[in-house]
Design a protein around this motif. Structure first.
Motif, PDB file in Angstrom:
ATOM      1  N   MET A   1     105.990  67.208  71.922  1.00 42.06           N
ATOM      2  CA  MET A   1     104.815  67.414  70.614  1.00 42.06           C
ATOM      3  C   MET A   1     104.142  68.496  70.676  1.00 42.06           C
ATOM      4  SD  MET A   1     101.913  64.626  69.840  1.00 42.06           S
ATOM      5  CE  MET A   1     103.020  63.204  70.445  1.00 42.06           C
ATOM      6  N   ARG A   2     103.840  68.939  69.762  1.00 41.41           N
ATOM      7  CA  ARG A   2     103.087  70.430  69.807  1.00 41.41           C
ATOM      8  C   ARG A   2     101.780  69.903  69.939  1.00 41.41           C
ATOM      9  NH1 ARG A   2     106.232  73.718  64.922  1.00 41.41           N
ATOM     10  NH2 ARG A   2     107.901  74.748  66.366  1.00 41.41           N
ATOM     11  N   THR A   3     100.967  70.732  70.331  1.00 46.05           N
ATOM     12  CA  THR A   3      99.477  70.538  70.399  1.00 46.05           C
ATOM     13  C   THR A   3      98.720  71.179  69.362  1.00 46.05           C
ATOM     14  OG1 THR A   3      99.483  70.701  72.853  1.00 46.05           O
ATOM     15  CG2 THR A   3      97.185  70.821  71.591  1.00 46.05           C
ATOM     16  N   ILE A   4      97.867  70.284  68.681  1.00 49.69           N
ATOM     17  CA  ILE A   4      97.340  70.562  67.373  1.00 49.69           C
ATOM     18  C   ILE A   4      96.060  71.446  67.759  1.00 49.69           C
ATOM     19  CG2 ILE A   4      96.236  70.006  65.042  1.00 49.69           C
ATOM     20  CD1 ILE A   4      98.208  67.550  65.145  1.00 49.69           C
ATOM     21  N   GLY A   5      95.649  72.487  67.229  1.00 52.67           N
ATOM     22  CA  GLY A   5      94.051  72.855  67.568  1.00 52.67           C
ATOM     23  C   GLY A   5      93.389  72.971  66.101  1.00 52.67           C
ATOM     24  N   LEU A   6      92.028  72.226  66.409  1.00 48.46           N
ATOM     25  CA  LEU A   6      91.378  71.665  65.222  1.00 48.46           C
ATOM     26  C   LEU A   6      89.767  72.578  65.539  1.00 48.46           C
ATOM     27  CD1 LEU A   6      91.327  68.116  65.033  1.00 48.46           C
ATOM     28  CD2 LEU A   6      92.744  69.635  63.773  1.00 48.46           C
ATOM     29  N   ILE A   7      89.420  73.305  64.524  1.00 48.83           N
ATOM     30  CA  ILE A   7      88.319  73.997  64.210  1.00 48.83           C
ATOM     31  C   ILE A   7      87.404  73.102  63.452  1.00 48.83           C
ATOM     32  CG2 ILE A   7      86.814  75.985  63.756  1.00 48.83           C
ATOM     33  CD1 ILE A   7      89.287  77.942  64.066  1.00 48.83           C
ATOM     34  N   GLY A   8      86.594  72.625  63.935  1.00 46.41           N
ATOM     35  CA  GLY A   8      85.899  71.380  63.506  1.00 46.41           C
ATOM     36  C   GLY A   8      84.355  71.876  63.256  1.00 46.41           C
ATOM     37  N   GLY A   9      83.557  70.603  62.878  1.00 46.06           N
ATOM     38  CA  GLY A   9      82.137  70.914  62.848  1.00 46.06           C
ATOM     39  C   GLY A   9      81.343  71.090  61.656  1.00 46.06           C
ATOM     40  N   MET A  10      82.354  71.309  60.489  1.00 49.06           N
ATOM     41  CA  MET A  10      81.963  71.807  59.420  1.00 49.06           C
ATOM     42  C   MET A  10      82.171  71.031  58.058  1.00 49.06           C
ATOM     43  SD  MET A  10      83.109  75.672  60.062  1.00 49.06           S
ATOM     44  CE  MET A  10      84.767  75.203  60.723  1.00 49.06           C
ATOM     45  N   SER A  11      81.418  69.668  58.169  1.00 45.55           N
ATOM     46  CA  SER A  11      80.776  69.319  59.035  1.00 45.55           C
ATOM     47  C   SER A  11      81.579  68.406  59.997  1.00 45.55           C
ATOM     48  CB  SER A  11      79.527  68.287  58.355  1.00 45.55           C
ATOM     49  OG  SER A  11      80.228  67.126  57.663  1.00 45.55           O
ATOM     50  N   TRP A  12      80.782  67.811  61.168  1.00 46.21           N
ATOM     51  CA  TRP A  12      81.464  67.022  62.191  1.00 46.21           C
ATOM     52  C   TRP A  12      81.850  65.644  61.398  1.00 46.21           C
ATOM     53  CZ3 TRP A  12      79.526  62.214  63.010  1.00 46.21           C
ATOM     54  CH2 TRP A  12      78.332  61.775  63.005  1.00 46.21           C
ATOM     55  N   GLU A  13      81.180  65.184  60.475  1.00 41.40           N
ATOM     56  CA  GLU A  13      81.323  63.975  59.440  1.00 41.40           C
ATOM     57  C   GLU A  13      82.986  64.021  59.277  1.00 41.40           C
ATOM     58  OE1 GLU A  13      79.710  61.356  59.015  1.00 41.40           O
ATOM     59  OE2 GLU A  13      77.561  61.945  59.396  1.00 41.40           O
ATOM     60  N   SER A  14      83.209  65.015  58.312  1.00 41.42           N
ATOM     61  CA  SER A  14      84.662  65.077  58.152  1.00 41.42           C
ATOM     62  C   SER A  14      85.831  65.463  59.291  1.00 41.42           C
ATOM     63  CB  SER A  14      84.897  66.204  56.950  1.00 41.42           C
ATOM     64  OG  SER A  14      84.595  67.407  57.546  1.00 41.42           O
ATOM     65  N   SER A  15      85.114  66.164  60.187  1.00 36.99           N
ATOM     66  CA  SER A  15      86.247  66.507  61.266  1.00 36.99           C
ATOM     67  C   SER A  15      86.438  65.315  62.193  1.00 36.99           C
ATOM     68  CB  SER A  15      85.276  67.536  62.488  1.00 36.99           C
ATOM     69  OG  SER A  15      84.989  68.615  61.806  1.00 36.99           O
ATOM     70  N   ALA A  16      85.620  64.110  62.135  1.00 40.19           N
ATOM     71  CA  ALA A  16      86.137  62.846  62.671  1.00 40.19           C
ATOM     72  C   ALA A  16      86.936  62.285  61.737  1.00 40.19           C
ATOM     73  CB  ALA A  16      84.941  61.915  62.815  1.00 40.19           C
ATOM     74  N   GLU A  17      87.200  62.416  60.671  1.00 39.79           N
ATOM     75  CA  GLU A  17      87.928  61.923  59.967  1.00 39.79           C
ATOM     76  C   GLU A  17      89.429  62.581  60.188  1.00 39.79           C
ATOM     77  OE1 GLU A  17      88.512  59.740  56.750  1.00 39.79           O
ATOM     78  OE2 GLU A  17      87.031  58.824  58.494  1.00 39.79           O
ATOM     79  N   TYR A  18      89.565  63.821  60.434  1.00 40.90           N
ATOM     80  CA  TYR A  18      90.617  64.649  60.749  1.00 40.90           C
ATOM     81  C   TYR A  18      91.080  64.034  62.076  1.00 40.90           C
ATOM     82  CZ  TYR A  18      90.734  68.853  57.683  1.00 40.90           C
ATOM     83  OH  TYR A  18      91.275  69.655  56.707  1.00 40.90           O
TER      84      TYR A  18
END
Length: 241
Positions: A1-18
């Motif tokens: 499995m490949r590793t997914i890199g997420l740039i989050g925080g914009m906002s963290w509300e939706s980053s948590a959904e990701y």
């Protein structure tokens, strides 16, 4: 499995959904105790938001370029930018790293076309609705993109920043969005793109007379597809969520 890199925080509300959506889909594909290999670099949204509204896009780009480089250095195999608006600087982020950048508009356009949808209404921040960085990429893949009128755009934008980004979910605001969706439907929209990663917190399929193209879910799904590519696990796009 490949590793997914997420740039989050914009906002963290939706980053948590990701994070939730990616792990749920991997579990569904691989088994009940399986989860995704994920790195997340979550930025401080305050300076990014200030740069957005001041038109200092270069300053915002520098923050996200640095985040992408950190993800690559940490072992990520791709970069997923967990926001629609900041795809305005996607070319800068993509150029900052040598790993693939998974563009949110590509996942959305794929789902729309697979559903036979050619005319879409776009909801998002004023930056997303009024500038061309997302609309032109969607149009290049065969979609006709409609946006709300000026007063409706102002209302949609305000609700995102003043409510959704800080976790406030209001029935009154949901009704505002529903009226905007009805107007877009009357103008010929066949589906609605939830073109801000927080809108899914407010608008779900049962709230819309039109099918929804939830960019958060579709982008997360594309990330899982990339991560599982070559594992023998089939992944498909869902037209509506």
């Amino acid at each position: 499995m490949r590793t997914i890199g997420l740039i989050g925080g914009m906002s963290w509300e939706s980053s948590a959904e990701y994070y939730r959506l990616i792990n749920q889909r991997v579990r569904d594909q691989l088994g009940p105790l399986r989860s995704a290999q994920v790195l997340m670099y979550s930025v401080d949204f305050g300076p990014v938001e200030q740069a957005q509204h001041a038109g200092r896009w270069d300053d915002a780009a520098l923050i996200l370029e640095d985040a992408a480089r950190r993800l690559q250095a940490g072992g990520a195999d791709c970069v997923v930018l967990c926001t629609n608006t900041m795809h305005l600087v996607a070319p800068r982020i993509e150029a900052a790293v040598s790993i693939p950048f998974l563009h949110i508009a590509d996942a959305t356009a794929t789902a729309a076309l697979e559903a036979g949808t050619l005319t879409v209404g776009l909801l998002g921040t004023a930056f997303t609705m009024e500038q061309d960085f997302l609309k032109s990429r969607l149009a290049a893949q065969g979609l006709t993109v409609l946006v709300p009128d000026a007063d409706e755009r102002k209302a949609v934008h305000r609700i995102i920043y003043e409510e959704l980004c800080v976790g406030v979910i209001s029935d009154a605001s949901r009704q505002v969005y529903q009226r905007v969706i009805q107007t877009l439907a009357a103008r010929g929209a066949q589906a609605i793109i939830l073109g801000c990663t927080e809108i899914c917190l407010l608008i779900q399929p049962e709230h819309s007379a039109l099918p929804l193209l939830d960019t958060t879910a579709l982008h997360a799904q594309a990330a899982v597809g990339f991560a599982l590519q070559g594992t023998g696990i089939a992944t498909t796009f869902l037209a509506a969520t």
